[in-house]
Design an enzyme around this catalytic site. Structure first.
Site, PDB file in Angstrom:
ATOM      1  N   CYS A  22      62.918  71.873  33.343  1.00 40.35           N
ATOM      2  CA  CYS A  22      64.178  71.346  34.176  1.00 40.35           C
ATOM      3  C   CYS A  22      63.483  70.544  35.330  1.00 40.35           C
ATOM      4  O   CYS A  22      63.862  69.292  35.565  1.00 40.35           O
ATOM      5  CB  CYS A  22      64.926  72.588  34.690  1.00 40.35           C
ATOM      6  N   CYS A  24      66.170  67.984  33.830  1.00 40.59           N
ATOM      7  CA  CYS A  24      67.238  67.869  34.896  1.00 40.59           C
ATOM      8  C   CYS A  24      66.944  67.102  36.043  1.00 40.59           C
ATOM      9  O   CYS A  24      67.593  66.069  36.325  1.00 40.59           O
ATOM     10  CB  CYS A  24      67.907  69.241  35.359  1.00 40.59           C
ATOM     11  N   LYS A  32      65.571  63.228  35.350  1.00 42.86           N
ATOM     12  CA  LYS A  32      66.626  62.844  35.023  1.00 42.86           C
ATOM     13  C   LYS A  32      67.871  62.376  35.953  1.00 42.86           C
ATOM     14  O   LYS A  32      68.228  61.171  36.133  1.00 42.86           O
ATOM     15  CB  LYS A  32      67.339  63.528  33.774  1.00 42.86           C
ATOM     16  N   TYR A  61      73.169  64.289  24.064  1.00 42.43           N
ATOM     17  CA  TYR A  61      72.892  64.575  25.528  1.00 42.43           C
ATOM     18  C   TYR A  61      71.682  63.797  26.079  1.00 42.43           C
ATOM     19  O   TYR A  61      71.861  62.947  26.847  1.00 42.43           O
ATOM     20  CB  TYR A  61      72.570  66.124  25.783  1.00 42.43           C
ATOM     21  N   GLU A 121      71.893  60.087  27.949  1.00 39.31           N
ATOM     22  CA  GLU A 121      71.422  60.097  29.363  1.00 39.31           C
ATOM     23  C   GLU A 121      70.392  59.072  29.791  1.00 39.31           C
ATOM     24  O   GLU A 121      70.310  58.343  30.681  1.00 39.31           O
ATOM     25  CB  GLU A 121      71.148  61.441  29.844  1.00 39.31           C
ATOM     26  N   HIS A 147      93.223  64.293  48.718  1.00 39.62           N
ATOM     27  CA  HIS A 147      93.513  62.963  48.607  1.00 39.62           C
ATOM     28  C   HIS A 147      92.782  62.215  49.598  1.00 39.62           C
ATOM     29  O   HIS A 147      92.578  62.404  50.693  1.00 39.62           O
ATOM     30  CB  HIS A 147      94.931  62.575  48.686  1.00 39.62           C
ATOM     31  N   GLU A 168      91.801  64.947  42.192  1.00 39.38           N
ATOM     32  CA  GLU A 168      93.025  65.459  42.360  1.00 39.38           C
ATOM     33  C   GLU A 168      93.892  65.054  41.105  1.00 39.38           C
ATOM     34  O   GLU A 168      94.910  65.255  40.741  1.00 39.38           O
ATOM     35  CB  GLU A 168      93.653  64.765  43.721  1.00 39.38           C
TER      36      GLU A 168
HETATM   37  P1  FAD Z   1      61.677  75.637  29.890  1.00 36.92           P
HETATM   38  O1  FAD Z   1      62.132  75.197  31.520  1.00 36.92           O
HETATM   39  O2  FAD Z   1      61.309  74.796  28.970  1.00 36.92           O
HETATM   40  O3  FAD Z   1      60.268  76.531  30.310  1.00 36.92           O
HETATM   41  C1  FAD Z   1      59.439  77.095  29.580  1.00 36.92           C
HETATM   42  C2  FAD Z   1      57.980  76.992  30.148  1.00 36.92           C
HETATM   43  O4  FAD Z   1      57.051  77.878  29.293  1.00 36.92           O
HETATM   44  C3  FAD Z   1      57.209  75.672  30.067  1.00 36.92           C
HETATM   45  O5  FAD Z   1      56.627  75.551  31.416  1.00 36.92           O
HETATM   46  C4  FAD Z   1      56.123  75.715  29.202  1.00 36.92           C
HETATM   47  O6  FAD Z   1      55.332  74.978  29.049  1.00 36.92           O
HETATM   48  C5  FAD Z   1      55.844  77.246  29.010  1.00 36.92           C
HETATM   49  N1  FAD Z   1      55.427  77.870  27.809  1.00 36.92           N
HETATM   50  C6  FAD Z   1      55.558  77.635  26.627  1.00 36.92           C
HETATM   51  N2  FAD Z   1      54.865  78.354  25.717  1.00 36.92           N
HETATM   52  C7  FAD Z   1      54.155  78.992  26.519  1.00 36.92           C
HETATM   53  C8  FAD Z   1      53.096  79.774  26.121  1.00 36.92           C
HETATM   54  N3  FAD Z   1      52.754  80.139  24.888  1.00 36.92           N
HETATM   55  N4  FAD Z   1      52.275  80.233  27.074  1.00 36.92           N
HETATM   56  C9  FAD Z   1      52.761  80.276  28.266  1.00 36.92           C
HETATM   57  N5  FAD Z   1      53.526  79.176  28.706  1.00 36.92           N
HETATM   58  C10 FAD Z   1      54.286  78.572  27.594  1.00 36.92           C
HETATM   59  N6  FAD Z   1      69.688  71.231  31.774  1.00 36.92           N
HETATM   60  C11 FAD Z   1      70.974  71.435  32.836  1.00 36.92           C
HETATM   61  O7  FAD Z   1      71.581  72.442  33.164  1.00 36.92           O
HETATM   62  N7  FAD Z   1      71.198  70.261  33.424  1.00 36.92           N
HETATM   63  C12 FAD Z   1      70.574  68.953  33.160  1.00 36.92           C
HETATM   64  O8  FAD Z   1      71.029  68.264  33.572  1.00 36.92           O
HETATM   65  C13 FAD Z   1      69.613  69.049  32.311  1.00 36.92           C
HETATM   66  N8  FAD Z   1      69.027  67.698  31.696  1.00 36.92           N
HETATM   67  C14 FAD Z   1      67.971  67.884  31.056  1.00 36.92           C
HETATM   68  C15 FAD Z   1      67.634  66.670  30.618  1.00 36.92           C
HETATM   69  C16 FAD Z   1      66.372  66.511  29.824  1.00 36.92           C
HETATM   70  C17 FAD Z   1      65.800  65.368  29.301  1.00 36.92           C
HETATM   71  C18 FAD Z   1      65.936  67.797  28.980  1.00 36.92           C
HETATM   72  C19 FAD Z   1      64.981  67.593  27.829  1.00 36.92           C
HETATM   73  C20 FAD Z   1      66.705  68.982  29.423  1.00 36.92           C
HETATM   74  C21 FAD Z   1      67.809  69.213  30.288  1.00 36.92           C
HETATM   75  N9  FAD Z   1      68.246  70.449  30.591  1.00 36.92           N
HETATM   76  C22 FAD Z   1      69.359  70.209  31.586  1.00 36.92           C
HETATM   77  C23 FAD Z   1      67.921  71.434  29.787  1.00 36.92           C
HETATM   78  C24 FAD Z   1      67.080  72.442  30.958  1.00 36.92           C
HETATM   79  O9  FAD Z   1      65.939  71.597  31.143  1.00 36.92           O
HETATM   80  C25 FAD Z   1      66.532  73.526  29.992  1.00 36.92           C
HETATM   81  O10 FAD Z   1      67.829  74.364  29.449  1.00 36.92           O
HETATM   82  C26 FAD Z   1      65.816  74.530  30.855  1.00 36.92           C
HETATM   83  O11 FAD Z   1      64.536  73.973  31.095  1.00 36.92           O
HETATM   84  C27 FAD Z   1      65.306  75.769  30.039  1.00 36.92           C
HETATM   85  O12 FAD Z   1      64.864  76.496  30.615  1.00 36.92           O
HETATM   86  P2  FAD Z   1      63.675  77.874  30.084  1.00 36.92           P
HETATM   87  O13 FAD Z   1      63.007  78.576  31.073  1.00 36.92           O
HETATM   88  O14 FAD Z   1      64.164  78.280  28.692  1.00 36.92           O
HETATM   89  O15 FAD Z   1      62.478  76.752  29.275  1.00 36.92           O
HETATM   90  P1  NA7 Z   2      70.510  67.461  19.994  1.00 37.53           P
HETATM   91  O1  NA7 Z   2      71.624  67.778  20.926  1.00 37.53           O
HETATM   92  O2  NA7 Z   2      69.971  68.462  19.150  1.00 37.53           O
HETATM   93  O3  NA7 Z   2      70.959  66.014  19.568  1.00 37.53           O
HETATM   94  C1  NA7 Z   2      69.829  65.596  18.419  1.00 37.53           C
HETATM   95  C2  NA7 Z   2      70.535  64.014  18.237  1.00 37.53           C
HETATM   96  O4  NA7 Z   2      69.541  63.442  17.573  1.00 37.53           O
HETATM   97  C3  NA7 Z   2      71.539  64.089  17.528  1.00 37.53           C
HETATM   98  O5  NA7 Z   2      72.667  62.890  17.943  1.00 37.53           O
HETATM   99  C4  NA7 Z   2      71.229  64.028  16.049  1.00 37.53           C
HETATM  100  O6  NA7 Z   2      72.256  63.332  15.260  1.00 37.53           O
HETATM  101  C5  NA7 Z   2      70.084  63.073  16.179  1.00 37.53           C
HETATM  102  N1  NA7 Z   2      68.882  63.078  15.110  1.00 37.53           N
HETATM  103  C6  NA7 Z   2      68.583  64.138  14.761  1.00 37.53           C
HETATM  104  N2  NA7 Z   2      67.527  64.003  13.918  1.00 37.53           N
HETATM  105  C7  NA7 Z   2      67.622  62.689  13.511  1.00 37.53           C
HETATM  106  C8  NA7 Z   2      66.974  61.699  12.824  1.00 37.53           C
HETATM  107  N3  NA7 Z   2      65.964  61.888  11.828  1.00 37.53           N
HETATM  108  N4  NA7 Z   2      67.145  60.434  13.020  1.00 37.53           N
HETATM  109  C9  NA7 Z   2      68.015  60.139  13.740  1.00 37.53           C
HETATM  110  N5  NA7 Z   2      68.943  60.874  14.453  1.00 37.53           N
HETATM  111  C10 NA7 Z   2      68.628  62.063  14.491  1.00 37.53           C
HETATM  112  O7  NA7 Z   2      69.384  67.241  21.048  1.00 37.53           O
HETATM  113  P2  NA7 Z   2      68.923  66.572  22.385  1.00 37.53           P
HETATM  114  O8  NA7 Z   2      67.611  66.545  22.547  1.00 37.53           O
HETATM  115  O9  NA7 Z   2      69.804  65.477  22.741  1.00 37.53           O
HETATM  116  O10 NA7 Z   2      69.441  67.667  23.537  1.00 37.53           O
HETATM  117  C11 NA7 Z   2      68.990  69.065  23.191  1.00 37.53           C
HETATM  118  C12 NA7 Z   2      69.223  69.857  24.551  1.00 37.53           C
HETATM  119  O11 NA7 Z   2      68.502  69.551  25.615  1.00 37.53           O
HETATM  120  C13 NA7 Z   2      70.744  69.674  25.153  1.00 37.53           C
HETATM  121  O12 NA7 Z   2      71.726  70.724  24.793  1.00 37.53           O
HETATM  122  C14 NA7 Z   2      70.695  69.597  26.623  1.00 37.53           C
HETATM  123  O13 NA7 Z   2      71.039  70.687  27.080  1.00 37.53           O
HETATM  124  C15 NA7 Z   2      69.202  69.644  26.730  1.00 37.53           C
HETATM  125  P3  NA7 Z   2      73.436  64.272  14.473  1.00 37.53           P
HETATM  126  O14 NA7 Z   2      74.604  64.589  15.431  1.00 37.53           O
HETATM  127  O15 NA7 Z   2      72.609  65.613  14.035  1.00 37.53           O
HETATM  128  O16 NA7 Z   2      73.687  63.345  13.273  1.00 37.53           O
END
Ligand code: FAD
Ligand code: NA7
Length: 499
Positions: free
Chosen positions: A63, A68, A71, A205, A209, A474, A479
């Site tokens: 995040c 988040c 982004k 997603y 984004e 408003h 609204e």
């Molecule tokens: P993470 O935040 O992934 O934390 C896991 C941590 O564990 C990491 O630091 C990792 O390096 C560490 N780790 C992994 N393996 C090990 C190990 N073996 N030993 C020690 N450390 C380890 N969510 C929202 O709510 N709003 C948003 O706008 C949003 N935007 C997003 C945009 C993007 C591009 C992405 C990719 C995700 C977004 N998310 C958003 C999703 C959000 O980031 C995740 O749901 C959230 O970070 C999950 O938290 P977590 O603690 O489960 O894992």
């Molecule tokens: P998602 O939600 O798992 O979506 C993956 C997207 O990539 C989806 O549109 C898939 O299409 C597409 N996809 C998967 N494999 C392929 C290949 N091989 N070629 C082309 N397109 C593919 O992943 P996100 O990373 O966007 O989001 C994951 C979470 O991260 C999300 O819930 C946020 O909270 C943060 P499909 O619909 O399967 O046809």
């Protein structure tokens, strides 16, 4: 990983910690911090494996570093571009076009993220939580080995262990050149130079984004979508999201999948794809290929089998019960690494806090994953809470579902003459009075802010009648929700003509 510790002693050159509990990842840290406040000794174990491109970052998890936060800031950069274009209509003398400087934006965003990394460290220290920057893996049911970058090891043992290691972007390994030349969301926010002309593969997603803010800052962006946009979200809303993006410059290659990425002599990337509609092959050249094709749970180095923790054979995510307990009763898992949980920061944080309170605070409150609001931060934001129209119909039957809807024009769009064709709101309700709200879907400016407010009412079981009794503010976009009078069933035109 994070750990709640009760004592420390040296062990043959290694440290061995004895604790009531160990948790993993940064939500583990948050959970650990709560546990520390509840009087437990806590240690957090967190380690970032660099991306295949070598991008690395600090404490705070996905995040803060590659999700988040960066982004939303880059989304804001893109929104500002739109406001700059509006500005002359409001009397500002801004010479157009205004160029955008990726370097400056990226540096500012990265500096903010670094300040958050530092803030997390300070917070852990202040709460007397011990932080280890080591990669964790199970030795047995009660013991975790942590290995530091230089190879130094620690052993942590605990009565309770929490895994919160999240996920990482998936690379389509079967596509030639994908790993070698492509990047993912783990890299995009840390690029020092503009990605230039970009192909984003995927249509969910993360893909939309990223494509949205890259287009918004003026780059040439193509989204390659193999099937539908935003799988799992309301499909009418999802179509409006992509329609808006397409009308604001993002190109879409629909029904296409990439088959090869090659680097040309001039450094550009040539992508070959299959067009499943025409059956033909297509090619294009890009400066950057961004894979956004889903995420995989980060369990690779955890040695879950040594602890006996079960995972889903399909997704490799960890299986838990309603108390977040895994197949091993004293080992818990929260956040993205868990099967069937929303991949969202606030759900991971809340699940961790409630778990700590159950373990050490005498609480029995379980995390409720129903009616979790969320927002897709595309150029026109899409916020939702509750069921999509498709889910509502599937669960309750078409006859029992009433959908109220409206197209609307945000007041601020009027002066600059912005197109509002995709600004739309719909409320999915049960048909039987008082018509409980099943889901709310809002497409327009500040959708996250709008949806957060209504989420409370909907979580409390609000009905359509109660929403209609709510006085609007408003002139706002919010609204429009309390003015929804036209149902789809009525067949009337849902276009609202303005304030
Ligand atoms: P993470 O935040 O992934 O934390 C896991 C941590 O564990 C990491 O630091 C990792 O390096 C560490 N780790 C992994 N393996 C090990 C190990 N073996 N030993 C020690 N450390 C380890 N969510 C929202 O709510 N709003 C948003 O706008 C949003 N935007 C997003 C945009 C993007 C591009 C992405 C990719 C995700 C977004 N998310 C958003 C999703 C959000 O980031 C995740 O749901 C959230 O970070 C999950 O938290 P977590 O603690 O489960 O894992
Ligand atoms: P998602 O939600 O798992 O979506 C993956 C997207 O990539 C989806 O549109 C898939 O299409 C597409 N996809 C998967 N494999 C392929 C290949 N091989 N070629 C082309 N397109 C593919 O992943 P996100 O990373 O966007 O989001 C994951 C979470 O991260 C999300 O819930 C946020 O909270 C943060 P499909 O619909 O399967 O046809």
């Amino acid at each position: 990983m994070a750990a709640m510790a009760a004592g420390l002693r040296g062990l043959g050159g290694r440290f061995r910690w004895r604790m009531p509990a160990v948790a993993g990842g940064v939500r583990g840290a948050a959970q650990g911090a709560v546990a520390a406040q509840l009087g437990r000794k806590v240690a957090v174990v967190d380690y970032v494996e660099p991306s295949p491109r070598g991008t690395r970052w600090g404490l705070g998890g996905t995040c803060v570093n590659v999700g988040c936060i960066p982004k939303k800031l880059m989304h804001q950069a893109a929104l500002l571009g739109g406001l700059i274009r509006d500005a002359p209509h409001y009397g500002w003398e801004v010479a157009q076009p205004v160029p955008h400087d990726w370097r400056k934006m990226a540096e500012a965003v990265q500096n903010h993220v670094k300040s958050l990394n530092w803030g997390h460290r300070v917070q852990l220290h202040d709460r007397k939580v011990k932080y280890f920057n080591v990669k964790a893996g199970f030795v047995d049911k009660h013991t975790v080995r942590g290995v530091a970058k230089g190879g130094k090891e620690i052993l942590l043992s605990a009565d309770h262990i929490v895994i919160a290691t999240g996920g990482r972007p998936r690379y389509p390994a079967h596509i030639e050149g994908a790993l070698e030349y492509g990047i993912t969301s783990d890299d995009i926010f840390w690029l020092k130079e503009s990605p230039g002309k970009t192909l984003v593969v995927g249509a969910s997603y993360v893909a939309l984004e990223c494509a949205g803010f890259l287009t918004g800052i003026g780059l040439d962006v193509t989204v390659m979508m193999r099937s539908i946009p935003l799988r799992g979200f309301d499909q009418q809303m999802s179509s409006l999201v992509t329609e808006h993006m397409a009308s604001h410059g993002t190109r879409f290659l629909r029904g296409c999948t990439p088959s090869q990425v090659r680097r040309l002599l001039d450094g550009q990337l040539q992508v070959t794809w299959e067009d499943h509609t025409t059956g033909k092959e297509g090619t294009g050249t890009f400066n950057t290929v961004l894979w956004a094709v889903g995420r995989v749970p980060d369990t690779r180095s955890l040695n879950l089998e040594k602890a006996g923790v079960d995972t889903s054979p399909n997704t490799q995510k960890i299986l838990v019960d309603s108390r977040e307990a895994t197949s091993v009763p004293h080992i818990y898992a929260i956040g993205d690494v868990v099967e069937g949980r929303p991949e969202l920061t606030p759900t991971a944080v809340m699940a961790g806090r409630l778990l700590a309170q159950r373990l050490f605070g005498g609480s029995s409150d379980l995390m409720d994953y129903d009616k979790v609001p969320t927002t897709v931060f595309t150029p026109l934001e899409y916020g939702c809470v509750g069921l999509s129209e498709e889910e509502a119909v599937a669960r309750h039957g078409q006859e029992h579902v009433e959908v109220y809807h409206a197209h609307y024009k945000p007041l601020e769009f009027t002066v600059p003459g912005r197109d509002a064709s995709q600004c739309y709101v719909k409320m999915v309700c049960l048909r039987e009075p008082p018509q409980p709200v099943l889901g709310l879907h809002f497409l327009g400016p500040n959708a996250g802010e709008v949806t957060q407010g209504f989420a409370l009412g909907i979580k409390c079981g609000a009905s359509y009648v109660q929403v209609m009794q709510t006085v609007g503010i408003h002139p706002t976009c919010s609204e429009e929700v309390v003015k929804l009078r036209i149902s789809k069933r009525s067949g009337l035109d849902p276009t609202v003509t303005g304030c």
